[in-house]
Write a protein that holds these residues in place. Sequence first.
Motif, PDB file in Angstrom:
ATOM      1  N   ILE A 253     -32.101 -54.967  58.567  1.00  0.00           N
ATOM      2  CA  ILE A 253     -33.074 -54.658  57.510  1.00  0.00           C
ATOM      3  C   ILE A 253     -32.377 -54.536  56.161  1.00  0.00           C
ATOM      4  O   ILE A 253     -32.858 -55.077  55.152  1.00  0.00           O
ATOM      5  CB  ILE A 253     -33.840 -53.367  57.850  1.00  0.00           C
ATOM      6  CG1 ILE A 253     -34.651 -53.555  59.123  1.00  0.00           C
ATOM      7  CG2 ILE A 253     -34.743 -52.971  56.700  1.00  0.00           C
ATOM      8  CD1 ILE A 253     -35.397 -52.309  59.552  1.00  0.00           C
ATOM      9  N   GLU A 254     -31.255 -53.851  56.114  1.00  0.00           N
ATOM     10  CA  GLU A 254     -30.580 -53.593  54.838  1.00  0.00           C
ATOM     11  C   GLU A 254     -30.151 -54.880  54.129  1.00  0.00           C
ATOM     12  O   GLU A 254     -30.494 -55.059  52.948  1.00  0.00           O
ATOM     13  CB  GLU A 254     -29.372 -52.679  55.069  1.00  0.00           C
ATOM     14  CG  GLU A 254     -29.727 -51.238  55.343  1.00  0.00           C
ATOM     15  CD  GLU A 254     -30.166 -50.982  56.772  1.00  0.00           C
ATOM     16  OE1 GLU A 254     -30.500 -49.842  57.102  1.00  0.00           O
ATOM     17  OE2 GLU A 254     -30.170 -51.959  57.560  1.00  0.00           O
TER      18      GLU A 254
ATOM     19  N   ALA B  34     -23.122 -50.213  50.310  1.00  0.00           N
ATOM     20  CA  ALA B  34     -21.965 -49.870  49.488  1.00  0.00           C
ATOM     21  C   ALA B  34     -20.699 -50.561  49.984  1.00  0.00           C
ATOM     22  O   ALA B  34     -19.799 -50.869  49.192  1.00  0.00           O
ATOM     23  CB  ALA B  34     -21.775 -48.351  49.479  1.00  0.00           C
ATOM     24  N   ASP B  35     -20.617 -50.807  51.276  1.00  0.00           N
ATOM     25  CA  ASP B  35     -19.421 -51.411  51.862  1.00  0.00           C
ATOM     26  C   ASP B  35     -19.448 -52.936  51.813  1.00  0.00           C
ATOM     27  O   ASP B  35     -18.389 -53.567  51.707  1.00  0.00           O
ATOM     28  CB  ASP B  35     -19.279 -50.945  53.311  1.00  0.00           C
ATOM     29  CG  ASP B  35     -18.010 -51.480  53.964  1.00  0.00           C
ATOM     30  OD1 ASP B  35     -16.913 -51.229  53.420  1.00  0.00           O
ATOM     31  OD2 ASP B  35     -18.118 -52.161  55.009  1.00  0.00           O
ATOM     32  N   ARG B  36     -20.646 -53.553  51.848  1.00  0.00           N
ATOM     33  CA  ARG B  36     -20.736 -55.010  52.022  1.00  0.00           C
ATOM     34  C   ARG B  36     -21.425 -55.744  50.879  1.00  0.00           C
ATOM     35  O   ARG B  36     -21.641 -56.951  50.977  1.00  0.00           O
ATOM     36  CB  ARG B  36     -21.490 -55.331  53.326  1.00  0.00           C
ATOM     37  CG  ARG B  36     -20.981 -54.573  54.537  1.00  0.00           C
ATOM     38  CD  ARG B  36     -19.556 -54.928  54.886  1.00  0.00           C
ATOM     39  NE  ARG B  36     -19.488 -56.191  55.610  1.00  0.00           N
ATOM     40  CZ  ARG B  36     -18.356 -56.773  55.972  1.00  0.00           C
ATOM     41  NH1 ARG B  36     -17.205 -56.234  55.636  1.00  0.00           N
ATOM     42  NH2 ARG B  36     -18.365 -57.900  56.634  1.00  0.00           N
ATOM     43  N   TRP B  37     -21.757 -55.038  49.791  1.00  0.00           N
ATOM     44  CA  TRP B  37     -22.524 -55.709  48.743  1.00  0.00           C
ATOM     45  C   TRP B  37     -21.737 -56.840  48.078  1.00  0.00           C
ATOM     46  O   TRP B  37     -22.315 -57.851  47.664  1.00  0.00           O
ATOM     47  CB  TRP B  37     -22.987 -54.703  47.698  1.00  0.00           C
ATOM     48  CG  TRP B  37     -21.879 -54.114  46.860  1.00  0.00           C
ATOM     49  CD1 TRP B  37     -21.144 -53.002  47.137  1.00  0.00           C
ATOM     50  CD2 TRP B  37     -21.406 -54.612  45.611  1.00  0.00           C
ATOM     51  NE1 TRP B  37     -20.228 -52.761  46.147  1.00  0.00           N
ATOM     52  CE2 TRP B  37     -20.361 -53.742  45.189  1.00  0.00           C
ATOM     53  CE3 TRP B  37     -21.729 -55.695  44.798  1.00  0.00           C
ATOM     54  CZ2 TRP B  37     -19.666 -53.927  43.995  1.00  0.00           C
ATOM     55  CZ3 TRP B  37     -21.028 -55.885  43.617  1.00  0.00           C
ATOM     56  CH2 TRP B  37     -20.019 -55.014  43.218  1.00  0.00           C
ATOM     57  N   ARG B  38     -20.438 -56.698  47.990  1.00  0.00           N
ATOM     58  CA  ARG B  38     -19.651 -57.750  47.349  1.00  0.00           C
ATOM     59  C   ARG B  38     -19.605 -59.001  48.218  1.00  0.00           C
ATOM     60  O   ARG B  38     -19.623 -60.132  47.702  1.00  0.00           O
ATOM     61  CB  ARG B  38     -18.238 -57.253  47.056  1.00  0.00           C
ATOM     62  CG  ARG B  38     -18.209 -56.185  45.973  1.00  0.00           C
ATOM     63  CD  ARG B  38     -16.818 -55.733  45.625  1.00  0.00           C
ATOM     64  NE  ARG B  38     -16.007 -56.789  45.034  1.00  0.00           N
ATOM     65  CZ  ARG B  38     -14.859 -56.553  44.399  1.00  0.00           C
ATOM     66  NH1 ARG B  38     -14.403 -55.317  44.283  1.00  0.00           N
ATOM     67  NH2 ARG B  38     -14.167 -57.549  43.894  1.00  0.00           N
ATOM     68  N   LEU B  39     -19.565 -58.832  49.524  1.00  0.00           N
ATOM     69  CA  LEU B  39     -19.626 -59.988  50.413  1.00  0.00           C
ATOM     70  C   LEU B  39     -20.974 -60.682  50.309  1.00  0.00           C
ATOM     71  O   LEU B  39     -21.048 -61.917  50.311  1.00  0.00           O
ATOM     72  CB  LEU B  39     -19.371 -59.552  51.860  1.00  0.00           C
ATOM     73  CG  LEU B  39     -19.521 -60.644  52.930  1.00  0.00           C
ATOM     74  CD1 LEU B  39     -18.519 -61.768  52.695  1.00  0.00           C
ATOM     75  CD2 LEU B  39     -19.353 -60.057  54.317  1.00  0.00           C
ATOM     76  N   ILE B  40     -22.061 -59.908  50.188  1.00  0.00           N
ATOM     77  CA  ILE B  40     -23.387 -60.507  50.081  1.00  0.00           C
ATOM     78  C   ILE B  40     -23.518 -61.282  48.773  1.00  0.00           C
ATOM     79  O   ILE B  40     -24.079 -62.387  48.738  1.00  0.00           O
ATOM     80  CB  ILE B  40     -24.469 -59.422  50.186  1.00  0.00           C
ATOM     81  CG1 ILE B  40     -24.420 -58.747  51.561  1.00  0.00           C
ATOM     82  CG2 ILE B  40     -25.854 -60.019  49.938  1.00  0.00           C
ATOM     83  CD1 ILE B  40     -25.389 -57.594  51.704  1.00  0.00           C
ATOM     84  N   LEU B  41     -23.005 -60.735  47.692  1.00  0.00           N
ATOM     85  CA  LEU B  41     -23.176 -61.372  46.383  1.00  0.00           C
ATOM     86  C   LEU B  41     -22.234 -62.550  46.172  1.00  0.00           C
ATOM     87  O   LEU B  41     -22.605 -63.530  45.514  1.00  0.00           O
ATOM     88  CB  LEU B  41     -22.967 -60.349  45.268  1.00  0.00           C
ATOM     89  CG  LEU B  41     -24.074 -59.325  45.052  1.00  0.00           C
ATOM     90  CD1 LEU B  41     -23.735 -58.411  43.889  1.00  0.00           C
ATOM     91  CD2 LEU B  41     -25.424 -60.004  44.811  1.00  0.00           C
TER      92      LEU B  41
ATOM     93  N   VAL C 253     -29.001 -42.767  54.647  1.00  0.00           N
ATOM     94  CA  VAL C 253     -27.627 -42.363  54.964  1.00  0.00           C
ATOM     95  C   VAL C 253     -26.706 -42.942  53.897  1.00  0.00           C
ATOM     96  O   VAL C 253     -26.589 -44.164  53.775  1.00  0.00           O
ATOM     97  CB  VAL C 253     -27.216 -42.848  56.369  1.00  0.00           C
ATOM     98  CG1 VAL C 253     -25.792 -42.412  56.678  1.00  0.00           C
ATOM     99  CG2 VAL C 253     -28.177 -42.315  57.419  1.00  0.00           C
ATOM    100  N   TRP C 254     -26.056 -42.078  53.158  1.00  0.00           N
ATOM    101  CA  TRP C 254     -25.219 -42.515  52.045  1.00  0.00           C
ATOM    102  C   TRP C 254     -23.747 -42.641  52.435  1.00  0.00           C
ATOM    103  O   TRP C 254     -23.014 -43.381  51.781  1.00  0.00           O
ATOM    104  CB  TRP C 254     -25.362 -41.544  50.875  1.00  0.00           C
ATOM    105  CG  TRP C 254     -26.753 -41.483  50.358  1.00  0.00           C
ATOM    106  CD1 TRP C 254     -27.752 -40.668  50.795  1.00  0.00           C
ATOM    107  CD2 TRP C 254     -27.335 -42.311  49.349  1.00  0.00           C
ATOM    108  NE1 TRP C 254     -28.935 -40.919  50.108  1.00  0.00           N
ATOM    109  CE2 TRP C 254     -28.687 -41.920  49.211  1.00  0.00           C
ATOM    110  CE3 TRP C 254     -26.849 -43.330  48.532  1.00  0.00           C
ATOM    111  CZ2 TRP C 254     -29.553 -42.507  48.308  1.00  0.00           C
ATOM    112  CZ3 TRP C 254     -27.715 -43.914  47.620  1.00  0.00           C
ATOM    113  CH2 TRP C 254     -29.045 -43.514  47.515  1.00  0.00           C
ATOM    114  N   GLN C 255     -23.350 -41.922  53.446  1.00  0.00           N
ATOM    115  CA  GLN C 255     -21.967 -42.000  53.889  1.00  0.00           C
ATOM    116  C   GLN C 255     -21.933 -42.130  55.403  1.00  0.00           C
ATOM    117  O   GLN C 255     -22.444 -41.256  56.115  1.00  0.00           O
ATOM    118  CB  GLN C 255     -21.179 -40.760  53.445  1.00  0.00           C
ATOM    119  CG  GLN C 255     -21.007 -40.652  51.946  1.00  0.00           C
ATOM    120  CD  GLN C 255     -19.981 -39.626  51.538  1.00  0.00           C
ATOM    121  OE1 GLN C 255     -19.353 -39.006  52.396  1.00  0.00           O
ATOM    122  NE2 GLN C 255     -19.794 -39.477  50.243  1.00  0.00           N
TER     123      GLN C 255
END
Length: 369
Positions: free
Chosen positions: A336-337, A82-89, A61-63
Amino acid sequence: MDSSAVALSVARPPPAVARRRFGVLAGLFDTWPNAAVTLLLVWLLVRIGIAMWDWAFARGVWQAETAEQCARTGGLCWAFLADRWRLILFGPYPYAQQWRPALAMVLFALLLGASLAPAMWAARRTRLLLALAWPCVILTIAALLWGGLLGLVPVPSRLWGGLPLTMILASVGVSGAFVLAILLALGRRSDMPVLRAVCTAFIEFFRGVPLVALLFLASVLFPYFVPPDWTMDVLLRAQIAFALFFAAYMAEAIRGGLQAIPNGQYAACESLGLSYWQAQRRIILPQALRIVIPSLVNIFIAAFKDTSLVVVISMMDLLGAANASTAEAKWWGLYIEPYLFVALIYLAICAVISTYSRGLERRLGVSER
């Protein structure tokens, strides 16, 4: 000399070595059992690859706006990443200032890559350049992360997190632990009883206490043992705990390498008139450290992964940031993601460390002893 002795003294050609069939595929299909195992493993890998492709891309699911929308297809929720990658990094680091830890990581990676290149150590000029570059880069990274200079917004260390925090704890902790471990290993093999006893007690204590307990002691109990007006940043306390803990493990690995050096090497150093420190620096330690490269790499990788334990002192490393990324109500239930994303980062970094260590072993000839 009789004729039989003359015949035996004649040089004979070397025995012919049987060439295996299939060339580079030798060992895969040259026998029926090997072929059966190879085909079975290939079939399993293909099945797993098809299933992963279907889950990650065909049904991905991309969107989406919520976890419920992602759950309809049962595939990987790319919208969450796409929404949370900056918080993870980057963890809780201010969103508008996250370019600073990103730039700091790039500078560190470039300098580390240059420092590990054998060509950079071939000439005295390049070695001097590296020696000057490291303090400059470290000061630049500190200025980027802390701020307060050149118009940068100050950011306290309690807001650091994600991959930059993990890299800082691992790299600085391992570097400090390595230097301390060499001194501890030499001290435990010293002829001075008091020094040997102190080093032994240090190693046994820090090897016998869990890292979680050390982090807790450094964070919670440390302020009770110092004057009220004397404070230390919690990141620095965690860094010291890491260094002391892994120094004990490295010291035992290095001590094993020192014990593997033949006594003839020590006697040769004495016959050359070398002092203790000259012998250790030029003859003994280079051989001992070369022997224990695999053990040290194992400890380096363990230290990198054990940075996740700082969650017990309320610090948000890479794994802690992944846990926090699902705290928003619309993404509840997605685990999982974020864990897969973090696992791939850990795997990539550990694979680079392992690959470099194998190359270093080949260059130094560890397997040729």
